[in-house]
Each structure stands twice: as structure tokens, then as C-alpha cells.
Enzyme design. Sequence first.
Site, PDB file in Angstrom:
ATOM      1  N   ASN A  37       0.868  -1.178   0.000  1.00 23.66           N
ATOM      2  CA  ASN A  37       0.000   0.000   0.000  1.00 23.66           C
ATOM      3  C   ASN A  37       0.905   1.228   0.000  1.00 23.66           C
ATOM      4  O   ASN A  37       1.467   1.589   1.032  1.00 23.66           O
ATOM      5  CB  ASN A  37      -0.900  -0.021   1.247  1.00 23.66           C
ATOM      6  CG  ASN A  37      -1.733   1.242   1.382  1.00 23.66           C
ATOM      7  OD1 ASN A  37      -1.784   2.067   0.461  1.00 23.66           O
ATOM      8  ND2 ASN A  37      -2.393   1.394   2.517  1.00 23.66           N
ATOM      9  N   TRP A  38       1.033   1.825  -1.166  1.00 29.02           N
ATOM     10  CA  TRP A  38       1.978   2.948  -1.295  1.00 29.02           C
ATOM     11  C   TRP A  38       1.451   4.229  -0.638  1.00 29.02           C
ATOM     12  O   TRP A  38       2.193   5.192  -0.489  1.00 29.02           O
ATOM     13  CB  TRP A  38       2.256   3.234  -2.776  1.00 29.02           C
ATOM     14  CG  TRP A  38       3.018   2.158  -3.488  1.00 29.02           C
ATOM     15  CD1 TRP A  38       3.340   0.915  -3.023  1.00 29.02           C
ATOM     16  CD2 TRP A  38       3.558   2.240  -4.821  1.00 29.02           C
ATOM     17  NE1 TRP A  38       4.039   0.211  -3.979  1.00 29.02           N
ATOM     18  CE2 TRP A  38       4.185   1.001  -5.094  1.00 29.02           C
ATOM     19  CE3 TRP A  38       3.564   3.228  -5.813  1.00 29.02           C
ATOM     20  CZ2 TRP A  38       4.816   0.744  -6.309  1.00 29.02           C
ATOM     21  CZ3 TRP A  38       4.186   2.969  -7.027  1.00 29.02           C
ATOM     22  CH2 TRP A  38       4.813   1.732  -7.259  1.00 29.02           C
ATOM     23  N   LYS A  39       0.182   4.243  -0.302  1.00 26.47           N
ATOM     24  CA  LYS A  39      -0.459   5.440   0.274  1.00 26.47           C
ATOM     25  C   LYS A  39      -0.198   6.651  -0.645  1.00 26.47           C
ATOM     26  O   LYS A  39      -0.096   6.483  -1.862  1.00 26.47           O
ATOM     27  CB  LYS A  39       0.014   5.658   1.714  1.00 26.47           C
ATOM     28  CG  LYS A  39      -0.180   4.388   2.566  1.00 26.47           C
ATOM     29  CD  LYS A  39      -0.020   4.613   4.043  1.00 26.47           C
ATOM     30  CE  LYS A  39      -0.237   3.287   4.773  1.00 26.47           C
ATOM     31  NZ  LYS A  39      -0.125   3.394   6.218  1.00 26.47           N
ATOM     32  N   HIS A 125      -9.429   1.107   5.373  1.00 28.67           N
ATOM     33  CA  HIS A 125      -8.143   1.438   5.997  1.00 28.67           C
ATOM     34  C   HIS A 125      -8.386   2.445   7.118  1.00 28.67           C
ATOM     35  O   HIS A 125      -9.204   3.356   6.984  1.00 28.67           O
ATOM     36  CB  HIS A 125      -7.170   2.003   4.958  1.00 28.67           C
ATOM     37  CG  HIS A 125      -5.763   2.004   5.473  1.00 28.67           C
ATOM     38  ND1 HIS A 125      -5.320   2.943   6.374  1.00 28.67           N
ATOM     39  CD2 HIS A 125      -4.731   1.160   5.260  1.00 28.67           C
ATOM     40  CE1 HIS A 125      -4.060   2.673   6.680  1.00 28.67           C
ATOM     41  NE2 HIS A 125      -3.676   1.593   6.014  1.00 28.67           N
ATOM     42  N   GLU A 127      -6.779   4.922   8.043  1.00 25.82           N
ATOM     43  CA  GLU A 127      -6.577   6.332   7.679  1.00 25.82           C
ATOM     44  C   GLU A 127      -7.840   6.902   7.032  1.00 25.82           C
ATOM     45  O   GLU A 127      -8.181   8.071   7.228  1.00 25.82           O
ATOM     46  CB  GLU A 127      -5.356   6.451   6.748  1.00 25.82           C
ATOM     47  CG  GLU A 127      -4.063   6.228   7.524  1.00 25.82           C
ATOM     48  CD  GLU A 127      -2.947   5.577   6.736  1.00 25.82           C
ATOM     49  OE1 GLU A 127      -3.005   5.574   5.496  1.00 25.82           O
ATOM     50  OE2 GLU A 127      -2.007   5.042   7.372  1.00 25.82           O
ATOM     51  N   GLU A 197      -5.051  -4.777  10.700  1.00 22.35           N
ATOM     52  CA  GLU A 197      -4.054  -3.712  10.872  1.00 22.35           C
ATOM     53  C   GLU A 197      -4.333  -2.980  12.185  1.00 22.35           C
ATOM     54  O   GLU A 197      -5.148  -2.036  12.213  1.00 22.35           O
ATOM     55  CB  GLU A 197      -4.137  -2.716   9.715  1.00 22.35           C
ATOM     56  CG  GLU A 197      -3.837  -3.323   8.357  1.00 22.35           C
ATOM     57  CD  GLU A 197      -3.283  -2.288   7.380  1.00 22.35           C
ATOM     58  OE1 GLU A 197      -2.315  -2.622   6.699  1.00 22.35           O
ATOM     59  OE2 GLU A 197      -3.801  -1.156   7.313  1.00 22.35           O
ATOM     60  N   GLY A 203       2.695   2.600  10.847  1.00 20.62           N
ATOM     61  CA  GLY A 203       3.634   3.709  10.703  1.00 20.62           C
ATOM     62  C   GLY A 203       4.359   4.085  11.972  1.00 20.62           C
ATOM     63  O   GLY A 203       4.985   5.138  12.047  1.00 20.62           O
ATOM     64  N   SER A 243       3.691  -1.756  10.486  1.00 17.86           N
ATOM     65  CA  SER A 243       5.139  -1.815  10.733  1.00 17.86           C
ATOM     66  C   SER A 243       5.733  -3.186  10.409  1.00 17.86           C
ATOM     67  O   SER A 243       6.666  -3.649  11.069  1.00 17.86           O
ATOM     68  CB  SER A 243       5.465  -1.408  12.180  1.00 17.86           C
ATOM     69  OG  SER A 243       5.088  -0.051  12.391  1.00 17.86           O
ATOM     70  N   GLY A 264       3.005  -1.004   4.287  1.00 17.45           N
ATOM     71  CA  GLY A 264       3.001   0.424   3.977  1.00 17.45           C
ATOM     72  C   GLY A 264       4.402   0.908   3.648  1.00 17.45           C
ATOM     73  O   GLY A 264       4.931   0.684   2.557  1.00 17.45           O
ATOM     74  N   GLY A 265       5.039   1.548   4.619  1.00 22.70           N
ATOM     75  CA  GLY A 265       6.346   2.169   4.399  1.00 22.70           C
ATOM     76  C   GLY A 265       7.375   1.255   3.743  1.00 22.70           C
ATOM     77  O   GLY A 265       8.116   1.681   2.844  1.00 22.70           O
TER      78      GLY A 265
HETATM   79  P1  13P Z   1       3.147   0.638   7.692  1.00 22.79           P
HETATM   80  O1  13P Z   1       3.655  -0.661   7.126  1.00 22.79           O
HETATM   81  O2  13P Z   1       3.842   1.840   7.162  1.00 22.79           O
HETATM   82  O3  13P Z   1       3.050   0.579   9.179  1.00 22.79           O
HETATM   83  O4  13P Z   1       1.629   0.772   7.168  1.00 22.79           O
HETATM   84  C1  13P Z   1       0.788  -0.314   7.222  1.00 22.79           C
HETATM   85  C2  13P Z   1      -0.430   0.004   6.472  1.00 22.79           C
HETATM   86  O5  13P Z   1      -1.165   0.906   6.837  1.00 22.79           O
HETATM   87  C3  13P Z   1      -0.696  -0.766   5.265  1.00 22.79           C
HETATM   88  O6  13P Z   1      -1.981  -0.530   4.782  1.00 22.79           O
END
Ligand code: 13P
Length: 280
Positions: A37-39, A125, A127, A197, A203, A243, A264-265
Site C-alpha cells: 500500500n503505497w499510500k 483502511h 486512515e 491492521e 507507521g 510496521s 506500507g512504508g
Molecule cells: P506501515 O507498514 O507503514 O506501518 O503501514 C501499514 C499500512 O497501513 C498498510 O496498509
Amino acid sequence: MTDTGRGTFMKEKKPDLKPNLNIKTNLKMRKKIVAGNWKMNMTFDEAETLLTEIADALDDFTLDNTEVILCPPALYLEMASDVAEEASFSVGAQNCYPADNGAFTGEISPVMLRSLQVDYCIIGHSERRKYFNESHEFLMQKADALLRHDIHPIFCCGEVLSEREANSHFDVVRKQLEESLFHLPVEEFKKVVIAYEPVWAIGTGVNATPGQAQEMHAYIRQQIVEKYDYETANNTTILYGGSCNAKNAAELFSQNDVDGGLIGGASLKSEEFLQIVSAL
Ligand code: 13P
């Protein structure tokens, strides 16, 4: 699902296969998935480079009953689908609006996603729940809209820290599933991927321990047994996200009910993302 004519995920073993890559015997029939997930990251050029690097490297992987999904920002979905035509990954969107078309300025429909060969879409998600106030009901509509157009929802669920501290995390996750997914008939539910999640792990660099992840994944699977049936539960792919990185992926993925990750990251650098894929 519609056959998009893209690369198969059951590639023949290549002689130069890297050692220990996906050779673990997998007695579970359910599909394993690593999704990135590149956000809201990457310029067009950066996205092109990352897509190409991952596509090239995946040529050396044997992806047996395993799928790699890349979810770039919507602007880059067309490019991702073009690259994916010759590569062993699928394309996912990060969001959609639950109508086929109409006066919804700025929104993107499942019909549009399908027209770009997008096979997956993240919904729920944290967010989007937090910053865009997305409700259980709205997510239910998104799941329905996606499934109408043959797109697999990747449904995110998970508790915030105060809910875990209050020991209500199981209730929170159960409600998320019940209110947005459990209205689905079993044949539709089978097309859904679930991602646990925990919000406190996203994050933050603080991942759930493998034990915490396993406990919640097993709980989610049990809820599916109770709502649907054992076979459906056993075949549902449940990803862990929060994470997850190259260092902790193997231990998280080794848990019985953890079928891969939503990253994510760590999905923004090809090398680290590919290490996570090889941890499956
Ligand atoms: P991180 O891997 O950056 O913690 O993010 C996870 C995430 O929200 C994937 O959708």
C-alpha cells in the site's frame, strides 16, 4: 475473476532460483499475499522506477499459490496495469466510491478501476476511517460495489491503542466485520481478502508481536466459521499490516493464521519489499 491475460502466478521453477524462496511446504490451500500500500507517496517517475524494479525482480520468484499486489496512488494505476501485463504482480487501488458513475466530483468508481484491469481495492483502511470519517455502512456499500465489478476488496480492520488497552480489541474487530462484510452471501464473501491492521502499529515502528497477530487472526477466522462455515474460513486469506518489514516479516508470516502482509512504508523500496515477499 475476469481473466486479464496477465502473467500466471504458477510460473515454472527457474534454474537460477534464489535459495529458500517460497519452498516452504504450505499445507493451507488459501492463497498467500503480500500487498504494497503505497499510500500518498511517489512521483510519476519514482512510481515507474519502483514498478519496474519489482516487476523485473519478481521474474526470479516462484509464486506458487502466492500473489503480489501493488496498490499505487490512483493516478498511477494505468501505468501499473501496463507494467503488470508482462509481470507477476496484480494491481490494487487504495480507494473507490460506491457508485458506478455520476456526479461525485473527484471520486473513482469500481467500473473505472475494472476498465484498467485493477483486480483488488483496499477498503476500510484506518486512515480513511479516521480522516474521511468512513462508516461501517459506507464500507459495506464499497464492498458491494467492488464485488459487482469483480474486484476483490482488501478489507482492513483493527483497533486503536485505547481499545486494546481496554481489552475491547476483539469486539471492535468483530463489529467491523459484522457491519461491513457479514451481510455478504458466502460466494461473495469468498472473494474478500481481510487485513488485520492494529492502528497503533501503523507507521509507528511498533509491530504487533507474532503472538498478538496470530491471536487476532485466529479470532477473525473463528468469526468467519461462525458466520459462514469452516471451509470458507479456512480458505480466507488474512493479512497482517502495521510496521511489517524485512526484519519481522518471516516470523509474522510463520504464524498459522497469518497469510501474508499489507505493507506500507516498507513497500516503497523495492529491495525491502522483495525481501518481505521472499519471507512468505
Ligand atoms: P506501515 O507498514 O507503514 O506501518 O503501514 C501499514 C499500512 O497501513 C498498510 O496498509
